[in-house]
Design an enzyme around this catalytic site. Structure first.
Site, mmCIF file in Angstrom:
data_model
loop_
_atom_site.group_PDB
_atom_site.id
_atom_site.type_symbol
_atom_site.label_atom_id
_atom_site.label_comp_id
_atom_site.label_asym_id
_atom_site.label_seq_id
_atom_site.Cartn_x
_atom_site.Cartn_y
_atom_site.Cartn_z
ATOM 1 N N SER A 184 2.180 -39.197 -26.179
ATOM 2 C CA SER A 184 1.144 -38.248 -25.791
ATOM 3 C C SER A 184 0.902 -38.452 -24.307
ATOM 4 O O SER A 184 0.548 -39.547 -23.877
ATOM 5 C CB SER A 184 -0.126 -38.514 -26.592
ATOM 6 O OG SER A 184 -1.132 -37.617 -26.175
ATOM 7 N N ARG A 195 -6.341 0.899 -8.921
ATOM 8 C CA ARG A 195 -5.938 -0.504 -9.075
ATOM 9 C C ARG A 195 -6.420 -0.986 -10.432
ATOM 10 O O ARG A 195 -7.288 -0.349 -11.048
ATOM 11 C CB ARG A 195 -6.506 -1.357 -7.944
ATOM 12 C CG ARG A 195 -7.989 -1.236 -7.810
ATOM 13 C CD ARG A 195 -8.487 -1.929 -6.544
ATOM 14 N NE ARG A 195 -9.872 -1.507 -6.319
ATOM 15 C CZ ARG A 195 -10.546 -1.730 -5.205
ATOM 16 N NH1 ARG A 195 -9.973 -2.346 -4.191
ATOM 17 N NH2 ARG A 195 -11.791 -1.325 -5.088
ATOM 18 N N ASP A 254 -4.556 -39.863 -16.047
ATOM 19 C CA ASP A 254 -4.163 -41.099 -15.385
ATOM 20 C C ASP A 254 -2.804 -40.971 -14.722
ATOM 21 O O ASP A 254 -2.573 -41.526 -13.650
ATOM 22 C CB ASP A 254 -4.173 -42.266 -16.383
ATOM 23 C CG ASP A 254 -5.586 -42.801 -16.599
ATOM 24 O OD1 ASP A 254 -6.517 -42.236 -16.004
ATOM 25 O OD2 ASP A 254 -5.759 -43.774 -17.339
ATOM 26 N N GLY A 291 -7.839 -9.441 4.691
ATOM 27 C CA GLY A 291 -8.461 -9.825 5.958
ATOM 28 C C GLY A 291 -7.525 -9.666 7.136
ATOM 29 O O GLY A 291 -7.951 -9.751 8.287
ATOM 30 N N CYS A 336 -2.535 -34.943 -23.902
ATOM 31 C CA CYS A 336 -3.954 -35.034 -24.241
ATOM 32 C C CYS A 336 -4.826 -35.188 -23.002
ATOM 33 O O CYS A 336 -6.010 -35.467 -23.096
ATOM 34 C CB CYS A 336 -4.195 -36.179 -25.220
ATOM 35 S SG CYS A 336 -3.817 -37.795 -24.542
ATOM 36 N N TYR A 346 3.017 -30.103 -28.849
ATOM 37 C CA TYR A 346 1.651 -29.598 -28.904
ATOM 38 C C TYR A 346 0.889 -29.950 -27.626
ATOM 39 O O TYR A 346 1.313 -30.805 -26.857
ATOM 40 C CB TYR A 346 0.893 -30.167 -30.123
ATOM 41 C CG TYR A 346 0.626 -31.651 -30.026
ATOM 42 C CD1 TYR A 346 -0.532 -32.117 -29.396
ATOM 43 C CD2 TYR A 346 1.512 -32.583 -30.544
ATOM 44 C CE1 TYR A 346 -0.773 -33.474 -29.283
ATOM 45 C CE2 TYR A 346 1.272 -33.935 -30.446
ATOM 46 C CZ TYR A 346 0.130 -34.381 -29.815
ATOM 47 O OH TYR A 346 -0.120 -35.721 -29.684
ATOM 48 N N HIS A 386 -19.128 -43.377 -16.031
ATOM 49 C CA HIS A 386 -19.734 -43.558 -17.347
ATOM 50 C C HIS A 386 -20.441 -42.280 -17.793
ATOM 51 O O HIS A 386 -20.253 -41.791 -18.916
ATOM 52 C CB HIS A 386 -20.719 -44.732 -17.278
ATOM 53 C CG HIS A 386 -21.448 -44.974 -18.567
ATOM 54 N ND1 HIS A 386 -22.691 -44.443 -18.823
ATOM 55 C CD2 HIS A 386 -21.088 -45.660 -19.672
ATOM 56 C CE1 HIS A 386 -23.068 -44.799 -20.025
ATOM 57 N NE2 HIS A 386 -22.122 -45.561 -20.564
ATOM 58 N N LYS A 417 0.822 -1.200 0.000
ATOM 59 C CA LYS A 417 0.000 0.000 0.000
ATOM 60 C C LYS A 417 0.864 1.261 0.000
ATOM 61 O O LYS A 417 0.621 2.192 -0.771
ATOM 62 C CB LYS A 417 -0.918 -0.020 1.236
ATOM 63 C CG LYS A 417 -1.920 1.107 1.215
ATOM 64 C CD LYS A 417 -2.990 0.965 2.280
ATOM 65 C CE LYS A 417 -4.029 2.068 2.117
ATOM 66 N NZ LYS A 417 -4.780 1.910 0.848
ATOM 67 N N MET A 423 -5.622 -6.938 7.391
ATOM 68 C CA MET A 423 -5.281 -5.518 7.419
ATOM 69 C C MET A 423 -5.927 -4.836 8.626
ATOM 70 O O MET A 423 -7.129 -4.972 8.868
ATOM 71 C CB MET A 423 -5.832 -4.883 6.148
ATOM 72 C CG MET A 423 -5.593 -3.432 6.080
ATOM 73 S SD MET A 423 -4.382 -3.111 4.837
ATOM 74 C CE MET A 423 -5.346 -2.043 3.785
ATOM 75 N N ARG A 478 -3.035 2.741 8.859
ATOM 76 C CA ARG A 478 -3.311 1.443 8.224
ATOM 77 C C ARG A 478 -2.040 0.605 8.148
ATOM 78 O O ARG A 478 -0.960 1.112 7.887
ATOM 79 C CB ARG A 478 -3.794 1.639 6.786
ATOM 80 C CG ARG A 478 -5.182 2.187 6.619
ATOM 81 C CD ARG A 478 -5.570 2.124 5.135
ATOM 82 N NE ARG A 478 -6.945 2.510 4.911
ATOM 83 C CZ ARG A 478 -7.350 3.745 4.582
ATOM 84 N NH1 ARG A 478 -6.451 4.716 4.468
ATOM 85 N NH2 ARG A 478 -8.626 3.971 4.378
#
Lengths: 901, 901
Positions: B787, B363, B792, B128, B854, B874, B479, B49, B130, B119
């Site tokens: 790939s 900001r 998994d 939270g 992938c 890729y 599924h 700040k 501050m 401050r």
């Protein structure tokens, strides 16, 4: 290599046999008459068989003379368009002449016709790929000469018949069914059952028939010229090297880099030339007990095949001393020399031909576990072996036989089915299908085998009461398997070839319908399910065994601990030499009948308060468990693993037990059912278990840690030296460990502070998640020890569910997609990389990190060797495998030392 | 740092404020009146700040003057036993005097009393955490002066009241409930509802009550001396740095290495000093559309809190030009300067006090996705940004909003439950519970949502017919989830907070009882299930969007492909810029209603013949699939993955469907049931699937490979340029791949030879098993491409079943055991190591190995950045994420380039 060797020119007759020296390339190596041009180290060139024959001959042993055509000639044969090199044949002829001179016979002519065998033999043994043609040199003339000389026309004719058939198959690759049919129809006509009942005349007729078949199939007559027979046989061996079957075999077995096969041409000798001839098989020591006595059998006036046919009963080898004293003395000299030379028990084959001993083969003798141990120890005591060599002589795997009760090998057995070898041991008992029946029958003193489709916590009582457990479903980590191993009880799991109908109290397998009370036997080490009662034997541990183990302890660097969760198992393990407990699974204690209700209350609790209540009542029970086990292992470390399995392994699954549980914990059956269903998982192996439970329900781990700390305090106050090690399972991320480790340490310290007692303890983790191995440096910052859980690490590294792997692993092993079952022997190439990485990273972050293994690989000798090389501090295995691990650890140390040199 | 800086001595008035230079350590940095001693780069010392206030002042903007006490003073405060350094106070007083001079007021006295705010502010933002005290400087005297000066006694009194309460809480850590109770009881007595209805007199009385409470609780009177107020407030901020809550917060958020907090003391300004005063909030451009217009609101004679209270309606900023022309002009200058300075849209707060503009805060402005894209493109066109900077300005995540139909953000919604966001999209429809009902209602033109506990292949028809799918069980790879993603259909899976009773046709959630025909809405991107019909919007792709994407394509190195298995999806993907298909799952085609019976016949076949028969009939169907998809992607590569899921995903599960299947394939229902049960697995994720099926049932893969090869041939004959890539899944050991690759290549070559056609093709593998990554060098010898299947790979590396992870992952994220869900964003530290290792080893064995990803991570910007750095060729992701991946790939390239420099 050949160029550097002294050629045979200074030796007797060598000038005629040093084939190939003129061209600078030796192609043939002669052996016999107490000398040889080759030797054992020349396997690449002579093949395994040729090198061994040469070695025996070099030792001065009476090997039937012969020669080896080198593997390089096979390469030449193929390189030159399937043609034998020109120079070769001259050398072959010369070598055959030399054999004739040694034996005083003639190849292809009487009165003493020389016959030879032609055999393939590459540098690497390829069982089933070996091509052999026996009796080469037989034709109408030599057959009669042989008949006359041996006085055994039947034998001579039968040999001739066999030659034609073998030649047809091996040399010309013909279908031999017609030959067999001709033999069968002859026997039918003569009304005889056995070949040996055919007369010499019958066989003479058969030979004519064979000749006709041969000519028709081969498009050429059977060669009468023995030299032609020999040439064709040699070429056939070379050709066989590149047949489809051989290429496929080498591919399948990953045999690379061989240039070809050698060909061994060796004189045939006959033990059936009258009463001064004999044949036999013997061992340099008793292969059954290991006693240092000459052991074997012989048969006078017989060939090896007569022994096999079993028509005449062979006599003990000792009798040979009386009837054939000279050959016997030579045999004893030979066996002493061979045992000394190879430094191990030998299995010998010999033939005496007209009073002259010929050694046909020597190889390391197979032996029982008991014999292996005794032989190794006694050979050291006799000064024949160093202590390290003696240790290397015993295969650790075989010790299993000495440690577990096993089925009597001699007893007949009818195998009904084969399941997973889930928990080792041998058990016979009567079939029961429910836990109630098991307990009731057992109370009456009946040995029972509990048979279920799968088990659940409700079956604990029945499993306790039973001698063994059989399930038709579930894998190596199913409830039945885990609990049985914990109990040290024999178990065959996932035996899908049996149909178990608990409702009908019926078990069907291999066409048999069995019911309650019928006897079956289970072999938990092989997975076999057998009909009836198969007697078991429990071998005693010999003084030789103890001696060998004490040597192993002198030599090994790796510590050996046991996986055990009961004071009884802990004591067994200590008895077997365990130096601590590497894995004490706390959930086993949860499965205990008396506690399962409390455990369920804890799991089914709605909210933290109810859970805390149940845990408060479990605490003193767990504390008592730990106190007992720590006491049993006083002076030694005990690694306690906090709760690991998913909670659904503990919950009631049937409607009745759900109702009973609901009643016991004061809720509705519907609520119990709901919670049970909510706990169900798709892939429990990768589900809510291990430290994940510790994060979700910190109060469970808190209770366990408090119980360990209090138990340690109680022991310390009783002046018992205890060394608890708290192990947090299934960590994959450092934050899991740091959170739980901090919490556990606070509880331990608080407990010690409150009691005014300090006990040395460690907090560490299992490395069983690949990610833990990959980030072991981060994890080691919060762990005082690592214990590799290689079961789960293997499952996750391969992505193989151990419970389901049976659907495809047999295919994999059969097709050699995998060389071995990675759950039996650690996959050093894959999983091993993670283990090595974790050790390296772990020690980089914490130099004194203590490292061990507690997966089932800890009892597998190859895996123990890996653990040694990887630099672990200890291995831990089931109590009965502790001696195996001690020996394997010693061998690992010896091997590593030898490699260094 | 301070020592090296030019001190302020040459500047106006600086001689009085260069605090700390006498001791060589500067402790205070002044800002205001168009200049500042600090700047943006000094965050470590001034906190975030303080540095920003300094920066604004340096830009010459009218910031209310004040000063920052450095973070080093916080360290001093704690090092010296919680005492402010002696020299500090002198400097504070001097700095306050300087503020007085700039504003023409007096701290602690009238007629123009100066009030200040105090401050905290550390180098890293800690929301939270501050601590703030406003209105410091108020007491009985200054309050009255303020009332007089502003003509607003109510405001002055209210400020005083607030100061007492805030001071009590922040400075003395008192419980403020008594203050609130006093306020509430006053309101009750006066019969008013809102604070603003209290009069100045009411508040004066309340202040007396507050004083009493304060004295009683604090054990000291409320300090009347403003300097005492200021000193105590500063100390309180320093003290707050080490309170338990702050320490815990830093631990939890892994904030390390900070030395303390700074303290910002700043003059308070008032927008409620009459009609020449005002307050407002504005954006430099329209944050909703991105249009380059000045956008915002203001309120005359008001404080910021009045705007919030919503009693008066603010006016559009443009009106300010007329009523407050001079401040407006200054504001426009300020906003232009700020946007130029930060190179981005700014969100500004300002106050006009008696005609004088003060900038309170600036900001980066939050904006919609549409606005983000337009702003980036236009700022480039205006010459304010380089192309690369423009690309970096748009968060790729937000593009999702532009690509998928989404619920109207403005529409009210009642969320009933939250499940797994299994397949993105937004759908409203009427509840149905069976596939038959779904089809029937849909045929009538009714939009339906199919609600099931879980789905099975029998539900395919219903899923097709439905707008969306909701299941109460199953995970991200269940599924329902897999099939829905394949269909591009919205799906919320595993929503355990709903109880779906298919039998009773009832759905219960959040206390609501719904039945067939009731309306619900599903958000597949958030997992929300909502009551009723929520309207959706489908945004159009703007020209700005297309421009931005074309820039991304210029800059990125990574290719971007899509995961798609239907011609429709392939076309969508091409439309979004996909350069090929990275994953075409063949099993989706198996689930198709017309084929499932054939697939079942193949699976349930007893023996290879029956299986071959079923496969022969499947072949032309698969061939057609491949032909269509290859055609749709002509000129681009299409990676086809051979069958991956376990066979039990295809089999009939209910008694009726088993009976129907038995009838269809000519066997008994019992036989079907037996086979279905035999296929059941404990951990299907690690079971008999992927290449393991290829090894066990080679005929299945043979059929698929043949179908691909034939499809390629057909296309080639039609002169369509196709580039099939055959991918063998789930490889863990090189032998799996070598066996299957060889077999596949033989079939392809045979097919091409028979057709007399050659098509370029590749055979490669997925790297999704940890062991494959560890042995990637061996595997690359048989693979032309890798790939990464990171779904998994993440499951196995963590040992997390994605279907079950919901039981503990929320705990993990909440407790910050894991920073992010590793299934959303690639775990670079763990899984990433395996990826990097596999790339390194793979390329070491095959230099030109093509490498992509992938898994679903292919559409996650952070993961795309990793893929770029790791050197992949890729990424492949779902069609709707292709633009996200394109932008992320461009940003990755830019970031990497910048790091290199």
């Amino acid at each position: 290599m050949a160029g550097k060797r002294k050629t045979g020119s200074t030796r007797r007759g060598a000038g005629k046999a040093d084939a190939g020296t003129r061209t600078g390339t030796r192609r043939i190596w002669f052996f016999g008459d107490g000398r040889a041009e080759g030797r054992a180290a020349m396997k690449d060139l002579l093949g395994g068989k040729g090198a061994n024959l040469a070695e025996m001959a070099r030792l001065g042993l009476p090997v039937p003379p012969g020669f080896t055509i080198g593997t390089s000639v096979c390469r030449e044969y193929w390189d030159e368009g399937r043609r034998l090199p020109d120079a070769l044949w001259r050398d072959v002829v010369k070598s055959v002449r030399r054999v004739e001179r040694i034996l005083g016979g003639t190849f292809g002519a009487g009165p003493a016709p020389l016959l030879v065998s032609v055999r393939s033999g590459a540098a690497i043994s390829m069982p089933g790929m070996m091509e052999t043609v026996l009796n080469v040199g037989l034709n109408a003339e030599t057959r009669e000469a042989l008949a006359k000389r041996t006085g055994n026309a039947r034998m001579a004719h039968d040999s001739h018949r066999r030659l034609i058939q073998m030649f047809a198959r091996v040399v010309l690759d013909l279908d031999i069914r017609e030959f067999e049919q001709a033999l069968d129809s002859l026997k039918a006509r003569k009304g005889v059952f056995d070949d040996t009942e055919l007369t010499a005349e019958d066989l003479a007729n058969l030979i004519e028939t064979y000749r006709e078949i041969f000519a028709a199939r081969a498009g050429m007559p059977f060669p009468e010229d023995p030299w032609e027979q020999l040439r064709m046989a040699i070429e056939a061996v070379f050709r066989s090297w590149n047949c489809d079957r051989a290429i496929r075999y080498r591919e399948l077995n990953k045999i690379h880099g061989l240039i070809g096969t050698a060909v061994n041409v060796q004189a045939m000798v006959f033990g059936n030339m009258g009463d001064t001839s004999a044949t036999g098989v013997c061992f340099t020591r008793d292969p059954s007990t290991g006693r240092n006595v000459f052991y074997g059998e012989f048969l006078r006036n017989a060939q090896g095949e007569d022994v096999v046919a079993g028509i005449r009963t062979p006599q003990p080898i000792a009798r040979m001393k009386r009837v054939l004293p000279e050959p016997y003395a030579a045999l004893v000299r030979a066996k002493d020399q061979l045992e000394r030379h190879y430094g191990d028990v030998q299995d010998l084959e010999f033939t005496v031909q007209e009073g002259r001993l010929f050694m046909l083969q020597t190889r390391t003798g197979k032996r029982t576990a008991e014999a292996a141990v005794r032989i190794a120890v006694e050979m050291f005591e006799e000064g024949r072996l160093g202590k390290r060599d003696a240790l290397m002589r015993v295969d650790p795997h075989v010790l299993d036989q000495l440690l577990h009760p096993t089925f009597d090998r001699k007893a007949p057995r009818r195998v009904l089915a084969r399941g997973l070898p889930a928990s080792p041991g041998a058990a016979s008992g009567r079939i029961v299908f429910t836990t109630e029946d098991a307990e009731e029958w057992a109370a009456r003193g009946e040995p029972v085998i509990l048979c279920r489709d799968e088990t659940s916590p409700e079956d604990i009582g029945g499993m306790h009461a039973a001698r063994g457990i059989l399930t038709s479903r579930g894998g190596m980590t199913s409830h039945a398997a885990v609990v049985a191993r914990g109990m040290g009880k024999c178990c065959v799991a996932g035996c899908s070839a049996t149909v178990i109908d608990v409702h009908e109290k019926a078990l069907r397998a291999d066409g048999q319908n069995l019911g309650e009370g019928d006897w079956i036997s289970l072999d938990g080490s092989t997975g076999e399910v057998m009909l009836g009662q198969v007697p078991t034997v429990r071998p005693k541990l010999s003084k030789h065994f103890k001696t060998l183990m004490s040597w192993a302890d002198e030599v090994r660097r790796l510590g050996v601990r046991a996986n055990a969760e009961t004071p009884h198992d802990a004591k067994v393990a200590r008895g077997f030499g365990a130096e601590g407990i590497g894995l004490c699974r706390t959930e086993h204690m949860f499965f205990d009948e008396a506690r399962i209700t409390l455990v369920r209350e804890m799991i089914l609790a709605e909210g933290a308060d109810a859970r805390a209540n149940a845990l408060a009542r479990l605490l003193p029970m767990q504390q008592r468990d730990f106190e007992q086990i720590l006491t049993a292992m006083k002076g030694l470390p005990v690694t306690v693993r906090l709760l690991d399995p998913p909670l659904h392994e503990f919950v009631p699954l049937t409607r009745e037990t759900q109702r009973a549980t609901a009643l016991a914990i004061g809720t509705s059956a519907a609520a119990v059912k709901r919670r049970v269903e909510a706990l169900r998982e798709m892939n429990p192996m990768m589900g809510h278990r291990g430290c994940r439970l510790g994060i979700s329900y910190p109060e469970i781990y808190d209770m366990q840690v408090r119980a360990i700390a209090r138990a340690a305090v109680r022991c310390a106050k009783r002046k018992i030296d205890v060394r608890p090690e708290i192990m947090i399972p299934l960590v994959g991320h450092v934050n899991e460990l740091s959170t739980l480790e901090e919490r556990a340490r606070r509880i331990v310290e608080e407990t010690f502070a409150a009691a005014g007692v300090k006990v040395p303890y460690l907090i560490g983790t299992m490395i069983e998640i690949p990610r833990a191995a990959l980030t072991a440096d981060e994890i080691a910052a919060h762990a005082e020890f690592f214990s590799f859980g290689t079961n789960d690490l293997t499952q996750l590294t391969f992505g193989f569910s151990r419970d389901d792997v049976n659907a495809f692993l047999p295919d994999y092993l059969e097709q050699k997609v995998l060389p071995v079952d990675p759950f039996q022997s650690l996959d050093q190439n894959g999983v091993g990389q993670l283990v090595e990485m974790a050790i390296r990273k772990g020690r980089s972050a914490r130099k004194k990190l203590k490292i061990g293994i507690c997966g089932e690989h800890g009892g597998d000798p190859e895996s123990v060797d890996f653990c040694h090389r990887a630099g672990m501090d200890y291995v831990s295995c089931s109590p009965f495998r502790v001696p195996i691990a001690r020996l394997a650890a010693a061998q690992a140390a010896i091997t590593a030392r030898r490699k260094k040199r």
